[in-house]
Scaffold this active site. Structure first.
Site, PDB file in Angstrom:
ATOM      1  CB  SER A  28      -0.879   0.048   1.252  1.00 56.26           C
ATOM      2  OG  SER A  28      -1.915  -0.866   1.160  1.00 56.26           O
ATOM      3  CG  HIS A  80      -4.514  -7.348   0.699  1.00 56.83           C
ATOM      4  ND1 HIS A  80      -4.709  -6.527  -0.381  1.00 56.83           N
ATOM      5  CD2 HIS A  80      -3.432  -6.858   1.355  1.00 56.83           C
ATOM      6  CE1 HIS A  80      -3.781  -5.578  -0.380  1.00 56.83           C
ATOM      7  NE2 HIS A  80      -2.998  -5.760   0.651  1.00 56.83           N
ATOM      8  CD  GLU A  83      -7.894  -7.349  -2.380  1.00 53.27           C
ATOM      9  OE1 GLU A  83      -8.347  -7.163  -3.522  1.00 53.27           O
ATOM     10  OE2 GLU A  83      -6.677  -7.408  -2.129  1.00 53.27           O
ATOM     11  CG  ASN A 229      -0.358   2.629  11.614  1.00 48.50           C
ATOM     12  OD1 ASN A 229      -0.308   2.208  10.462  1.00 48.50           O
ATOM     13  ND2 ASN A 229      -0.736   1.874  12.628  1.00 48.50           N
TER      14      ASN A 229
HETATM   15  N1  HPA Z   1      -2.350  -2.806  11.363  1.00 44.99           N
HETATM   16  C1  HPA Z   1      -2.519  -3.647  10.301  1.00 44.99           C
HETATM   17  N2  HPA Z   1      -2.149  -3.353   9.078  1.00 44.99           N
HETATM   18  C2  HPA Z   1      -1.580  -2.153   8.875  1.00 44.99           C
HETATM   19  C3  HPA Z   1      -1.369  -1.237   9.919  1.00 44.99           C
HETATM   20  C4  HPA Z   1      -1.784  -1.589  11.224  1.00 44.99           C
HETATM   21  O1  HPA Z   1      -1.651  -0.825  12.201  1.00 44.99           O
HETATM   22  N3  HPA Z   1      -0.789  -0.150   9.364  1.00 44.99           N
HETATM   23  C5  HPA Z   1      -0.638  -0.399   8.037  1.00 44.99           C
HETATM   24  N4  HPA Z   1      -1.107  -1.623   7.738  1.00 44.99           N
END
Ligand code: HPA
Length: 267
Positions: A28, A80, A83, A229
């Site tokens: 992504s 994935h 999906e 994140n």
């Molecule tokens: N969790 C699962 N998948 C992810 C995350 C996450 O925090 N961030 C990006 N893909």
């Protein structure tokens, strides 16, 4: 001819007969790396059996050509499990990759971090993984080849070369354990606390089934996460797919430098 042989033959008619050395699967927000390849782009829609990638932030093209002196096949997007509920959704593309002559594949993804010293914008080379989903892309495979050893699934030589490439490129790259959570909902804070106890450093919704399939197919494999994140409950940051796509380019720039150096060293 098998379906993957047919698709590989079609790719050769468009991109040329020279064998591909390595595959790259882009996660992504990382799909633009495909544009760096000097070669032929083929939309997934033209490739029988390829996923009609339905996740925004992915670039559903296969690009076959040269990157830093290595003939590569770059998958601009992946399918994935979440999906369609098919853990083996990437089996045919990986079979095609092997059919094109590849010795291995580097997988990339976006992931949440469970480690305070690995903030948003970091990259992490997977030293190992935890299949927290309990799913397996080889369920239903009828041959004894399904009993794939996973002790050294993440190729030691590729990992060492990636670590050396990161050092050479001046990029800080962590190493750690990635846990596969099925998605598409994100994790709860309690699930993240559980994953921490289990030994995970990062969490995401892909890659692990592809590692299993790659080993099943005899492809060498390594994987790198870009941290988009902190995982649920670890910071005030709001977790969303929009946020993932917005943050991915920070890590993607580092990832690109590491991959280019890795390829130059391989060439
Ligand atoms: N969790 C699962 N998948 C992810 C995350 C996450 O925090 N961030 C990006 N893909």
């Amino acid at each position: 001819m098998s379906k993957s042989d047919e698709t590989a033959a079609l790719i050769r008619t468009r991109a040329g007969d020279a064998p591909v050395r390595l595959g790259l699967v882009l996660g992504s927000g990382l799909g633009h790396l495909a544009d760096a390849v000097d070669g032929v782009a083929i939309p997934y829609g033209d490739l029988p059996g390829f996923p009609h990638a339905g996740v925004s932030g992915h670039n559903p093209n296969l690009v076959v050509g040269n990157l830093e002196g290595v003939r590569v096949a770059v998958f601009g997007g992946r399918a994935h499990y979440y999906e369609r509920g098919n853990a083996a959704a990437m089996r045919l593309p990986l079979e095609v990759l092997r059919g094109l002559g590849a010795e291995g594949v580097i997988l990339t993804n976006a992931a949440g971090s469970l480690r305070p010293d690995m903030p948003t914008g970091s990259i992490m080379c997977l030293s190992d993984h935890i299949n927290f989903s309990g799913l397996n892309p080889l369920i239903g495979e009828a041959t004894d080849a399904r009993f794939v050893p996973m002790t050294d699934a993440h190729d030691a030589a590729y990992r060492a070369a990636l670590v050396a490439a990161a050092a050479q490129a001046g990029v800080t790259m962590a190493q750690g354990v990635y846990a596969w959570y099925s998605g598409p909902s994100f994790e709860t804070p309690a699930e993240i606390r559980a994953l921490k106890i289990l030994g995970a450093d990062a969490v995401g919704m892909s890659t692990v089934p592809e590692v299993i399939l790659a080993r099943f197919l005899g492809l060498r494999v390594a994987a790198i996460s870009t941290i988009t994140n902190m995982a649920a409950g670890m910071s005030a940051e709001k977790i969303s797919h929009e946020h993932t796509k917005a943050m991915a380019p920070i890590g993607a720039a580092k990832l690109e430098r590491v991959l280019r150096q890795f390829l130059r060293d391989l060439a």
